[in-house]
Design a protein around this motif. Structure first.
Motif, PDB file in Angstrom:
ATOM      1  N   SER A 191      17.104  20.312  55.512  1.00 56.10           N
ATOM      2  CA  SER A 191      18.003  21.258  54.840  1.00 56.10           C
ATOM      3  C   SER A 191      18.483  20.525  53.633  1.00 56.10           C
ATOM      4  CB  SER A 191      19.151  21.702  55.742  1.00 56.10           C
ATOM      5  OG  SER A 191      19.931  20.941  55.947  1.00 56.10           O
ATOM      6  N   ILE A 192      19.352  21.198  52.606  1.00 53.45           N
ATOM      7  CA  ILE A 192      19.957  20.882  51.622  1.00 53.45           C
ATOM      8  C   ILE A 192      21.098  20.068  52.068  1.00 53.45           C
ATOM      9  CG2 ILE A 192      21.430  21.424  49.468  1.00 53.45           C
ATOM     10  CD1 ILE A 192      18.219  21.675  48.866  1.00 53.45           C
ATOM     11  N   GLY A 193      21.560  20.316  53.136  1.00 55.22           N
ATOM     12  CA  GLY A 193      22.930  19.837  53.645  1.00 55.22           C
ATOM     13  C   GLY A 193      22.622  18.361  54.086  1.00 55.22           C
ATOM     14  N   ARG A 194      21.187  18.077  54.775  1.00 55.42           N
ATOM     15  CA  ARG A 194      20.777  17.000  55.223  1.00 55.42           C
ATOM     16  C   ARG A 194      20.594  16.132  53.922  1.00 55.42           C
ATOM     17  NH1 ARG A 194      16.109  15.482  59.733  1.00 55.42           N
ATOM     18  NH2 ARG A 194      16.199  13.466  59.565  1.00 55.42           N
ATOM     19  N   ILE A 195      20.017  16.460  52.985  1.00 54.64           N
ATOM     20  CA  ILE A 195      19.711  15.804  51.687  1.00 54.64           C
ATOM     21  C   ILE A 195      20.782  15.181  51.306  1.00 54.64           C
ATOM     22  CG2 ILE A 195      18.897  16.115  49.404  1.00 54.64           C
ATOM     23  CD1 ILE A 195      16.691  18.030  50.522  1.00 54.64           C
ATOM     24  N   VAL A 196      21.933  16.166  51.036  1.00 55.21           N
ATOM     25  CA  VAL A 196      23.468  15.846  50.518  1.00 55.21           C
ATOM     26  C   VAL A 196      23.668  14.424  51.302  1.00 55.21           C
ATOM     27  CG1 VAL A 196      25.632  16.407  50.180  1.00 55.21           C
ATOM     28  CG2 VAL A 196      23.762  17.881  49.265  1.00 55.21           C
ATOM     29  N   ASP A 197      23.891  14.407  52.673  1.00 56.90           N
ATOM     30  CA  ASP A 197      24.441  13.831  53.664  1.00 56.90           C
ATOM     31  C   ASP A 197      23.754  12.394  53.594  1.00 56.90           C
ATOM     32  OD1 ASP A 197      26.369  15.599  54.464  1.00 56.90           O
ATOM     33  OD2 ASP A 197      25.265  16.108  56.259  1.00 56.90           O
ATOM     34  N   LEU A 217      30.769  17.736  47.604  1.00 58.09           N
ATOM     35  CA  LEU A 217      29.533  17.048  47.059  1.00 58.09           C
ATOM     36  C   LEU A 217      28.278  18.268  47.286  1.00 58.09           C
ATOM     37  CD1 LEU A 217      28.352  14.632  45.651  1.00 58.09           C
ATOM     38  CD2 LEU A 217      28.147  13.775  48.072  1.00 58.09           C
ATOM     39  N   LYS A 218      27.755  18.821  46.248  1.00 57.29           N
ATOM     40  CA  LYS A 218      26.621  19.857  46.429  1.00 57.29           C
ATOM     41  C   LYS A 218      25.476  19.527  45.364  1.00 57.29           C
ATOM     42  CE  LYS A 218      30.019  23.448  47.262  1.00 57.29           C
ATOM     43  NZ  LYS A 218      30.350  24.901  46.852  1.00 57.29           N
ATOM     44  N   LEU A 219      24.493  19.975  45.734  1.00 56.79           N
ATOM     45  CA  LEU A 219      23.258  19.850  44.803  1.00 56.79           C
ATOM     46  C   LEU A 219      22.910  21.257  44.051  1.00 56.79           C
ATOM     47  CD1 LEU A 219      21.362  17.389  44.827  1.00 56.79           C
ATOM     48  CD2 LEU A 219      19.649  18.679  46.366  1.00 56.79           C
ATOM     49  N   ALA A 227      24.145  26.323  42.926  1.00 58.74           N
ATOM     50  CA  ALA A 227      24.462  25.362  44.066  1.00 58.74           C
ATOM     51  C   ALA A 227      23.633  25.818  45.077  1.00 58.74           C
ATOM     52  CB  ALA A 227      25.561  25.288  44.523  1.00 58.74           C
ATOM     53  N   PHE A 228      22.774  24.938  45.528  1.00 61.25           N
ATOM     54  CA  PHE A 228      21.835  25.408  46.807  1.00 61.25           C
ATOM     55  C   PHE A 228      22.587  25.588  47.963  1.00 61.25           C
ATOM     56  CE2 PHE A 228      19.063  22.385  44.094  1.00 61.25           C
ATOM     57  CZ  PHE A 228      18.181  23.660  43.590  1.00 61.25           C
ATOM     58  N   THR A 229      22.325  26.563  48.710  1.00 57.57           N
ATOM     59  CA  THR A 229      22.979  26.877  50.024  1.00 57.57           C
ATOM     60  C   THR A 229      22.702  25.626  50.978  1.00 57.57           C
ATOM     61  OG1 THR A 229      22.917  29.105  49.622  1.00 57.57           O
ATOM     62  CG2 THR A 229      23.204  28.465  51.945  1.00 57.57           C
ATOM     63  N   MET A 230      23.523  25.002  51.770  1.00 57.00           N
ATOM     64  CA  MET A 230      23.646  23.837  52.550  1.00 57.00           C
ATOM     65  C   MET A 230      22.449  24.026  53.628  1.00 57.00           C
ATOM     66  SD  MET A 230      25.247  21.332  51.389  1.00 57.00           S
ATOM     67  CE  MET A 230      26.764  20.831  50.522  1.00 57.00           C
ATOM     68  N   ASP A 231      22.216  25.238  54.054  1.00 53.86           N
ATOM     69  CA  ASP A 231      21.511  25.311  55.314  1.00 53.86           C
ATOM     70  C   ASP A 231      20.106  25.713  55.013  1.00 53.86           C
ATOM     71  OD1 ASP A 231      22.167  27.619  54.643  1.00 53.86           O
ATOM     72  OD2 ASP A 231      22.557  28.660  56.586  1.00 53.86           O
ATOM     73  N   ASP A 261      30.319  27.314  43.146  1.00 57.94           N
ATOM     74  CA  ASP A 261      28.756  27.144  43.384  1.00 57.94           C
ATOM     75  C   ASP A 261      28.203  27.289  42.125  1.00 57.94           C
ATOM     76  OD1 ASP A 261      29.225  26.743  46.301  1.00 57.94           O
ATOM     77  OD2 ASP A 261      29.452  28.882  46.458  1.00 57.94           O
ATOM     78  N   ASP A 262      28.600  27.591  40.870  1.00 58.85           N
ATOM     79  CA  ASP A 262      28.022  27.880  39.784  1.00 58.85           C
ATOM     80  C   ASP A 262      28.671  27.152  38.711  1.00 58.85           C
ATOM     81  OD1 ASP A 262      26.858  29.064  37.692  1.00 58.85           O
ATOM     82  OD2 ASP A 262      27.384  31.060  37.845  1.00 58.85           O
TER      83      ASP A 262
END
Length: 268
Positions: A191-197, A217-219, A227-231, A261-262
């Motif tokens: 997930s995006i959240g895991r990538i950020v972490d 911290l967002k991607l 911004a990509f949604t974290m999940d 987010d933008d």
């Protein structure tokens, strides 16, 4: 005359009584007489299994999100301090579920701080010649293929990820770091959240995404600046009909005020 048999015999071996109105156990489906009809009377093992199963299920209770258009459930209750409703991790912040009980002072994001943050991101990324004019989907795909060949030579990532699952991305790093951008590979199932972490942990970046009132911290998509949604799973972003990611694409990792987010005005 043929002998007429009515009823059924009790399944308890030492009983075997023929009962004209036998009882069927709802747990083991066995046939029993009046005396042995209860689960305790015939030592029903299936009944014990049902009790054990229901106990295990109760230990793993899930909590539904109260946002009207969300069907997600979480393993722990996350309650909004203002409206007292429970929400999933994606909608846990008052701004994310449009909380009607949130005080007005909480709704306003400090505009001066937000403007400063956006300008810093603008100054860091606006000079990239790839962003002077929007590219078509086909042009973006071609550019990603060219970039991918170079990325595979220098990209870093979790070596345990199978080759067929690897997605390569050029990551523009936050302004507070001394690095401009670096190539990494990730699993398409992440997930995006895991990538950020993972990036935060690998690069030793401060990550307070799980705390209220902190910079997040967002991607971000490098072309739409959304911004990509974290999940969201990485593979789902690669299967979109529009603004999809490709292996070889570029993304932006940066800190933004909570609720932002933008950063689409980044080119202005």
């Amino acid at each position: 005359m043929a002998e007429l048999f009515i009823g059924q015999h009790c399944d308890v071996s030492h009983c075997n009584q023929n009962d004209f109105l036998p009882f069927t156990c709802s747990s083991c489906n066995g046939i029993f007489c009046l005396e042995h009809r209860s689960t305790a009377a015939h030592n029903c093992e299936k009944a014990e299994e049902k009790v054990a199963s229901s106990t295990v299920k109760s230990e793993f209770k899930s909590y539904s999100c109260s946002k009207a258009d969300c069907r997600k459930k979480g393993p722990v209750p996350v309650t909004c301090p203002f409206c007292n409703f429970q929400f999933c991790m994606s909608h846990r912040h008052p701004q994310d579920h449009d909380c009607t009980k949130m005080p007005e002072r909480e709704k306003s994001v400090p505009m001066a701080e937000t403007a400063k943050m956006v300008k810093e991101i603008q100054a860091r990324h606006r000079t990239n010649p790839r962003r002077q004019t929007p590219k078509s989907e086909k042009a973006r795909q071609t550019a990603a293929k060219v970039a991918l060949m170079k990325m595979k030579m220098h990209a870093k990532g979790d070596t345990g990820i199978p080759q067929l699952e690897r997605v390569y991305l050029e990551v523009c790093l936050p302004a507070r770091t001394t690095l401009d951008k670096k190539p990494y590979f990730f699993s398409s199932s992440w997930s995006i959240g895991r990538i950020v972490d993972w990036l935060a942990n690998t690069l030793k970046l401060e990550n307070e995404n799980d705390k209220e009132g902190t910079q997040k911290l967002k991607l971000f998509h490098s072309d739409t600046f959304q911004a990509f949604t974290m999940d969201t799973k990485l593979r789902d972003l690669m299967n979109k009909e529009k603004d999809q990611l490709y292996s070889g694409s570029e993304v932006i990792l940066d800190y933004v005020p909570e609720g932002l987010d933008d950063i689409q005005d980044i080119n202005n």
